[in-house]
Design a protein around this motif. Structure first.
Motif, PDB file in Angstrom:
ATOM      1  N   VAL A   1       0.860  -1.178   0.000  1.00 54.98           N
ATOM      2  CA  VAL A   1       0.000   0.000   0.000  1.00 54.98           C
ATOM      3  C   VAL A   1       0.902   1.236   0.000  1.00 54.98           C
ATOM      4  O   VAL A   1       1.733   1.401   0.895  1.00 54.98           O
ATOM      5  N   ASP A   2       0.757   2.043  -1.034  1.00 56.29           N
ATOM      6  CA  ASP A   2       1.585   3.245  -1.168  1.00 56.29           C
ATOM      7  C   ASP A   2       3.078   2.919  -1.134  1.00 56.29           C
ATOM      8  O   ASP A   2       3.894   3.694  -0.630  1.00 56.29           O
ATOM      9  N   GLY A   3       3.427   1.741  -1.652  1.00 56.88           N
ATOM     10  CA  GLY A   3       4.827   1.364  -1.779  1.00 56.88           C
ATOM     11  C   GLY A   3       5.435   0.663  -0.586  1.00 56.88           C
ATOM     12  O   GLY A   3       6.618   0.287  -0.621  1.00 56.88           O
ATOM     13  N   TRP A   4       4.644   0.442   0.478  1.00 57.34           N
ATOM     14  CA  TRP A   4       5.155  -0.235   1.669  1.00 57.34           C
ATOM     15  C   TRP A   4       4.414  -1.553   1.870  1.00 57.34           C
ATOM     16  O   TRP A   4       3.193  -1.612   1.743  1.00 57.34           O
ATOM     17  N   VAL A   5       5.159  -2.595   2.221  1.00 55.77           N
ATOM     18  CA  VAL A   5       4.609  -3.953   2.305  1.00 55.77           C
ATOM     19  C   VAL A   5       4.439  -4.381   3.761  1.00 55.77           C
ATOM     20  O   VAL A   5       5.310  -4.136   4.600  1.00 55.77           O
ATOM     21  N   CYS A   6       3.322  -5.058   4.035  1.00 55.96           N
ATOM     22  CA  CYS A   6       3.140  -5.778   5.288  1.00 55.96           C
ATOM     23  C   CYS A   6       2.657  -7.195   4.973  1.00 55.96           C
ATOM     24  O   CYS A   6       2.040  -7.440   3.932  1.00 55.96           O
ATOM     25  N   ASP A   7       2.925  -8.115   5.896  1.00 59.04           N
ATOM     26  CA  ASP A   7       2.724  -9.543   5.663  1.00 59.04           C
ATOM     27  C   ASP A   7       2.229 -10.161   6.967  1.00 59.04           C
ATOM     28  O   ASP A   7       2.771  -9.867   8.041  1.00 59.04           O
ATOM     29  N   SER A   8       1.199 -10.997   6.887  1.00 58.89           N
ATOM     30  CA  SER A   8       0.652 -11.593   8.102  1.00 58.89           C
ATOM     31  C   SER A   8      -0.062 -12.896   7.762  1.00 58.89           C
ATOM     32  O   SER A   8      -0.441 -13.133   6.610  1.00 58.89           O
ATOM     33  N   ALA A   9      -0.238 -13.741   8.759  1.00 56.36           N
ATOM     34  CA  ALA A   9      -0.929 -15.021   8.567  1.00 56.36           C
ATOM     35  C   ALA A   9      -1.698 -15.385   9.822  1.00 56.36           C
ATOM     36  O   ALA A   9      -1.349 -14.970  10.934  1.00 56.36           O
ATOM     37  N   VAL A  10      -2.744 -16.185   9.630  1.00 55.13           N
ATOM     38  CA  VAL A  10      -3.560 -16.653  10.745  1.00 55.13           C
ATOM     39  C   VAL A  10      -4.117 -18.031  10.397  1.00 55.13           C
ATOM     40  O   VAL A  10      -4.347 -18.339   9.225  1.00 55.13           O
ATOM     41  N   SER A  11      -4.307 -18.862  11.414  1.00 57.14           N
ATOM     42  CA  SER A  11      -4.910 -20.185  11.225  1.00 57.14           C
ATOM     43  C   SER A  11      -6.226 -20.256  11.990  1.00 57.14           C
ATOM     44  O   SER A  11      -6.321 -19.767  13.126  1.00 57.14           O
ATOM     45  N   VAL A  12      -7.227 -20.870  11.362  1.00 58.72           N
ATOM     46  CA  VAL A  12      -8.551 -21.000  11.960  1.00 58.72           C
ATOM     47  C   VAL A  12      -9.102 -22.389  11.671  1.00 58.72           C
ATOM     48  O   VAL A  12      -8.663 -23.061  10.732  1.00 58.72           O
ATOM     49  N   VAL A  13     -10.059 -22.807  12.479  1.00 62.62           N
ATOM     50  CA  VAL A  13     -10.766 -24.064  12.233  1.00 62.62           C
ATOM     51  C   VAL A  13     -12.115 -23.750  11.620  1.00 62.62           C
ATOM     52  O   VAL A  13     -12.826 -22.849  12.070  1.00 62.62           O
ATOM     53  N   VAL A  14     -12.470 -24.467  10.571  1.00 65.97           N
ATOM     54  CA  VAL A  14     -13.750 -24.303   9.896  1.00 65.97           C
ATOM     55  C   VAL A  14     -14.761 -25.271  10.520  1.00 65.97           C
ATOM     56  O   VAL A  14     -14.535 -26.483  10.545  1.00 65.97           O
TER      57      VAL A  14
END
Length: 255
Positions: free
Chosen positions: A105-118
């Motif tokens: 976004v506007d040239g800057w990167v962020c990265d994230s992850a999450v785990s869930v049970v369906v």
């Protein structure tokens, strides 16, 4: 090359962090029994378009990928734990789903992850997710100026190993900035006081991931999805974190 950011530049990461958190909240909420993985990718794609952001995944083609990724979010199900390529699969009751998302976004990167049970959870899956979450929390707590990369890995291992999980160090955290992956590499195991020193201005993605009964993985026939060697399930948690003179800043916080 390792780059340190000014306090003003760290502030410029915040819109990307907020948007990554928003997309993960939305896709996790949409992940229900019968929902197709391609629908989750479509939802993330639409949100990127509406925000005017830029996907870090769709054209991504590193040496370990068989081809450009072609999608905008990783969807890893059950024995898949990393780089899950969205495909025509309808989620089933009890599936363990990991979502990993990075955007500029506007040239800057962020990265994230999450785990869930369906749907209906298995107790062992909840324990796996809870332990992986505690690994991430412990790692963020030591992500402070004056400590070293080894302290982050050691913090993760100090939670995972007593809980009975082994750790794979082939894939781990990384520097984040104008691009998704940069130096330094942040292994999920390490020795305290060893490795690259953490300095104010360093922005990194910390991402512990665990498999229930193994630390060995293989690449699926799709050329991307990493799966456990013994079929056991995996969980993945990740945040983009900025090192400061004081407390670490979790740029992708979802609360």
């Amino acid at each position: 090359m390792i780059e340190l950011r000014t306090p003003a530049e760290i502030e410029q990461f915040r819109p990307a962090g907020r948007f990554v958190a928003e997309v993960l909240r939305a896709t996790a909420a949409a992940a229900d029994v019968g929902v197709n993985l391609l629908d989750l990718d479509h939802l993330a794609h639409q949100m990127i378009k509406e925000r005017g952001a830029e996907s870090c995944y769709i054209d991504y083609h590193p040496s370990f990928g068989a081809s450009p990724f072609g999608k905008v979010i990783c969807t890893s199900v059950n024995d898949a734990v990393l780089h899950g390529l969205p495909h025509d699969y309808a989620l089933r009751d009890g599936d363990l789903l990991s979502l990993d998302f990075a955007v500029s976004v506007d040239g800057w990167v962020c990265d994230s992850a999450v785990s869930v049970v369906v749907g209906t959870p298995r107790e062992e899956d909840l324990r796996l997710i809870e332990t992986t979450t505690r690994c991430l929390d412990a790692a963020i707590e030591v992500a402070r100026a004056g400590n070293k990369v080894g302290d982050i890995g050691a913090a993760i291992a100090s939670v995972a190993k007593p809980a009975g999980y082994s750790i794979n160090t082939q894939f781990g955290g990384h520097g984040v900035g104008r691009t998704m992956h940069g130096d330094p590499h942040i292994p999920n195991d390490g020795r305290p006081g060893r490795g690259y020193p953490l300095r104010p201005g360093l922005v990194i993605a910390i991402e512990p991931w665990l498999l229930a009964t193994t630390d060995r993985i293989y690449t699926d026939a799709d050329g991307w999805t990493l799966k456990s060697a013994d079929g056991s399930r995996g969980a993945h948690m990740e945040h983009t974190v900025a090192i400061t003179d004081g407390d670490p800043i979790v740029l992708t916080a979802r609360d």
